[in-house]
Design an enzyme around this catalytic site. Structure first.
Site, PDB file in Angstrom:
ATOM      1  N   LYS A   1      28.071  -6.459  -8.840  1.00 34.99           N
ATOM      2  CA  LYS A   1      26.644  -6.728  -9.010  1.00 34.99           C
ATOM      3  C   LYS A   1      25.893  -6.677  -7.674  1.00 34.99           C
ATOM      4  CE  LYS A   1      26.762 -10.739 -11.152  1.00 34.99           C
ATOM      5  NZ  LYS A   1      28.202 -11.011 -11.289  1.00 34.99           N
TER       6      LYS A   1
ATOM      7  N   ARG B   1      22.863 -17.773 -15.406  1.00 36.82           N
ATOM      8  CA  ARG B   1      24.306 -17.882 -15.623  1.00 36.82           C
ATOM      9  C   ARG B   1      24.600 -18.643 -16.917  1.00 36.82           C
ATOM     10  NH1 ARG B   1      26.000 -16.209 -10.521  1.00 36.82           N
ATOM     11  NH2 ARG B   1      28.002 -17.006  -9.894  1.00 36.82           N
TER      12      ARG B   1
ATOM     13  N   ARG C   1      38.034  -8.673  -1.991  1.00 34.83           N
ATOM     14  CA  ARG C   1      36.663  -8.647  -1.491  1.00 34.83           C
ATOM     15  C   ARG C   1      36.551  -9.378  -0.148  1.00 34.83           C
ATOM     16  NH1 ARG C   1      31.883  -9.883  -5.713  1.00 34.83           N
ATOM     17  NH2 ARG C   1      32.333 -12.080  -5.383  1.00 34.83           N
TER      18      ARG C   1
ATOM     19  N   ARG D   1      35.533 -14.952   1.179  1.00 35.19           N
ATOM     20  CA  ARG D   1      34.820 -16.152   0.768  1.00 35.19           C
ATOM     21  C   ARG D   1      35.789 -17.092   0.077  1.00 35.19           C
ATOM     22  NH1 ARG D   1      29.866 -13.609  -2.412  1.00 35.19           N
ATOM     23  NH2 ARG D   1      30.711 -15.017  -3.965  1.00 35.19           N
TER      24      ARG D   1
ATOM     25  N   ARG E   1      36.588 -19.200 -12.033  1.00 41.40           N
ATOM     26  CA  ARG E   1      35.260 -18.598 -12.211  1.00 41.40           C
ATOM     27  C   ARG E   1      35.231 -17.688 -13.436  1.00 41.40           C
ATOM     28  NH1 ARG E   1      33.595 -15.932  -6.771  1.00 41.40           N
ATOM     29  NH2 ARG E   1      31.562 -15.734  -7.762  1.00 41.40           N
TER      30      ARG E   1
HETATM   31  P1  AMP Z   1      27.771 -15.681  -6.618  1.00 37.02           P
HETATM   32  O1  AMP Z   1      27.655 -15.215  -5.211  1.00 37.02           O
HETATM   33  O2  AMP Z   1      26.639 -15.186  -7.493  1.00 37.02           O
HETATM   34  O3  AMP Z   1      29.107 -15.378  -7.218  1.00 37.02           O
HETATM   35  O4  AMP Z   1      27.616 -17.271  -6.604  1.00 37.02           O
HETATM   36  C1  AMP Z   1      28.517 -18.092  -5.910  1.00 37.02           C
HETATM   37  C2  AMP Z   1      28.534 -19.466  -6.529  1.00 37.02           C
HETATM   38  O5  AMP Z   1      27.209 -20.045  -6.479  1.00 37.02           O
HETATM   39  C3  AMP Z   1      28.902 -19.513  -8.008  1.00 37.02           C
HETATM   40  O6  AMP Z   1      30.291 -19.540  -8.221  1.00 37.02           O
HETATM   41  C4  AMP Z   1      28.227 -20.812  -8.455  1.00 37.02           C
HETATM   42  O7  AMP Z   1      28.994 -21.942  -8.052  1.00 37.02           O
HETATM   43  C5  AMP Z   1      26.940 -20.806  -7.643  1.00 37.02           C
HETATM   44  N1  AMP Z   1      25.857 -20.149  -8.411  1.00 37.02           N
HETATM   45  C6  AMP Z   1      25.273 -18.959  -8.145  1.00 37.02           C
HETATM   46  N2  AMP Z   1      24.330 -18.666  -9.058  1.00 37.02           N
HETATM   47  C7  AMP Z   1      24.301 -19.701  -9.937  1.00 37.02           C
HETATM   48  C8  AMP Z   1      23.561 -20.000 -11.123  1.00 37.02           C
HETATM   49  N3  AMP Z   1      22.646 -19.150 -11.614  1.00 37.02           N
HETATM   50  N4  AMP Z   1      23.820 -21.170 -11.760  1.00 37.02           N
HETATM   51  C9  AMP Z   1      24.733 -22.039 -11.289  1.00 37.02           C
HETATM   52  N5  AMP Z   1      25.489 -21.818 -10.199  1.00 37.02           N
HETATM   53  C10 AMP Z   1      25.282 -20.665  -9.517  1.00 37.02           C
END
Ligand code: AMP
Length: 217
Positions: free
Chosen positions: A13, A88, A127, A160, A171
């Protein structure tokens, strides 16, 4: 053009979001990036969000919705936006629809980058990301020119914490339980477009452009 980008963690994404935003000249709003930015600055929001992120859990809907609505009220979002990592949950999707409706606006599409579960663990555990400029790599599919160093700024490229295998599994479970219902939510509203995310990065982008059209919206 107002787009929501959906897909499991590891679907690519972030990479596609950058290309889409360049092509359509819209801001890229990644809730994950916003949270990481707060965490690195040790803001109260960052400290709160870090607890959930480190456990591989979602940050609370309330905190996340407030953060996104604040961001969408900024001037640069008047021409449109791409939301990456938000919504989400169905609660977040409903809040977004309501927020836009109150302004007499609506989403153009919810774009799903579809990748089967088997692909994801290999993708995510390989990654790597530059902590300094945010550029992303993959040790197998898109390695930096010099191992461990960012092509863009030369800083260290690292894994990360939430890309580690045990966290990835958590996740994926969370995605399955909480985010997958979103696909149905947008399908019922006839707003869902699906692209096959197992193809090469450029081919995925080409398919996305075919779906999104010329960018006149
Ligand atoms: P990402 O980089 O989008 O994978 O986000 C990393 C982490 O941030 C996720 O695993 C969640 O813990 C938190 N996070 C990101 N976006 C959201 C969202 N829309 N709602 C809740 N937690 C989020």
């Amino acid at each position: 053009m107002k787009i929501v980008l959906l897909g499991p963690p590891g679907a690519g994404k972030g990479t596609q979001a950058k290309s889409i935003c360049n092509r359509f000249s819209i801001p890229h709003i990644s809730t994950g990036d916003i949270f990481r930015n707060h965490i690195s600055k040790r803001t109260p929001l960052g400290i709160e969000a870090k607890k959930s992120i480190d456990r591989g859990e979602l940050v609370s809907d309330e905190l996340t919705i407030n953060l996104v609505e604040e961001r969408l009220m900024q001037e640069d979002c008047k021409i449109g936006f791409l939301l990456d990592g938000f919504p989400r949950t169905v609660i977040q999707a409903k809040a977004l629809d309501e927020f836009l409706e109150n302004k007499g606006e609506k989403l153009d599409t919810a774009l799903l980058i579809d990748v089967p579960k088997d692909f994801i663990i290999e993708r995510m555990s390989g990654r790597r990301v530059c902590l300094s400029c945010g550029a992303s790599y993959h040790i197998k599919f898109n390695p930096p020119n010099y191992e461990g160093k960012c092509d863009v700024c030369g800083s260290d490229v690292t894994q990360r914490k939430d890309d580690k295998e045990e966290t990835v599994k958590d996740r994926l479970q969370i995605y399955h339980d909480q985010t997958q219902p979103l696909i149905n939510y947008y399908k019922v509203k006839e707003m869902l477009s699906i692209v096959d995310g197992t193809q090469a990065i450029n081919d995925v982008f080409k398919n996305i452009c075919d779906i999104l059209g010329s960018g006149n919206k």
